[in-house]
Design a protein around this motif. Structure first.
Motif, PDB file in Angstrom:
ATOM      1  N   ARG A  94      43.830 157.046   6.413  1.00 15.91           N
ATOM      2  CA  ARG A  94      43.852 156.809   7.481  1.00 15.91           C
ATOM      3  C   ARG A  94      44.580 157.055   8.507  1.00 15.91           C
ATOM      4  O   ARG A  94      43.805 157.944   9.928  1.00 15.91           O
ATOM      5  N   LEU A  97      41.933 159.897  10.097  1.00 19.07           N
ATOM      6  CA  LEU A  97      41.266 159.025  11.330  1.00 19.07           C
ATOM      7  C   LEU A  97      41.397 159.163  12.807  1.00 19.07           C
ATOM      8  O   LEU A  97      41.107 159.057  13.843  1.00 19.07           O
ATOM      9  N   TYR A 145      36.801 153.764  10.416  1.00 16.57           N
ATOM     10  CA  TYR A 145      38.410 152.914  10.433  1.00 16.57           C
ATOM     11  C   TYR A 145      37.715 151.844  10.264  1.00 16.57           C
ATOM     12  O   TYR A 145      38.488 151.299   9.671  1.00 16.57           O
TER      13      TYR A 145
END
Length: 153
Positions: A94, A97, A145
């Protein structure tokens, strides 16, 4: 705060940023357990290396040789081209990204601004094309994402 006095210094900054992007995407590819994601990051590393080569050529050809940027300081918002987060080994997918999106957005802004000061149409088009490529990268990361972070929560 970073201050540039010539466009050559800005080009050097962009070349360094592209190398950082190559290193970043290469590291993400190496650390990915998904072959599909590994392939995407490897592709982006190669594209960023291509951007770096184009910028090196622009500098070698002297398209902006020693052009002073004092009058451009208001137009070039250098702080917008920097990302505050530094990649590290503990970064999860996460966070990687998010950082990738920020890096691509910063590169987009840099190339858009450089296109606005380019006096030769072919150089203006080069910077606009680089901006478009960075924008596409950002969109790809945003989609990734959305698909793999937001929908999993």
């Amino acid at each position: 705060m970073i201050t540039f006095t010539t466009v050559d210094q800005i080009i050097d900054f962009a070349i360094e940023a592209e190398q950082e992007a190559v290193d970043f995407y290469t590291k993400l590819a190496e650390g990915s357990s998904s072959e599909a994601i590994k392939k995407v990051f490897t592709l982006y590393a190669a594209e960023e290396a291509g951007h770096k080569k184009k910028l090196i050529l622009v500098k070698q050809e002297g398209y902006f040789a020693n052009l002073e940027v004092n009058h451009l300081t208001q137009n070039l918002r250098i702080s917008e081209y920097l990302t505050e987060v530094v990649p590290n080994e503990k970064m999860d997918y996460r966070d990687a990204l998010v950082l990738a999106m920020k890096k691509e957005e910063a590169a987009f802004k840099l190339y858009t601004d450089l296109s606005s000061i380019a006096s030769r149409p072919e150089i203006r088009n080069l910077f606009l094309n680089l901006a478009v490529e960075e924008s596409k990268h950002k969109l790809r990361f945003e989609l990734e994402y959305d698909e793999h972070v937001l929908r999993e929560n």
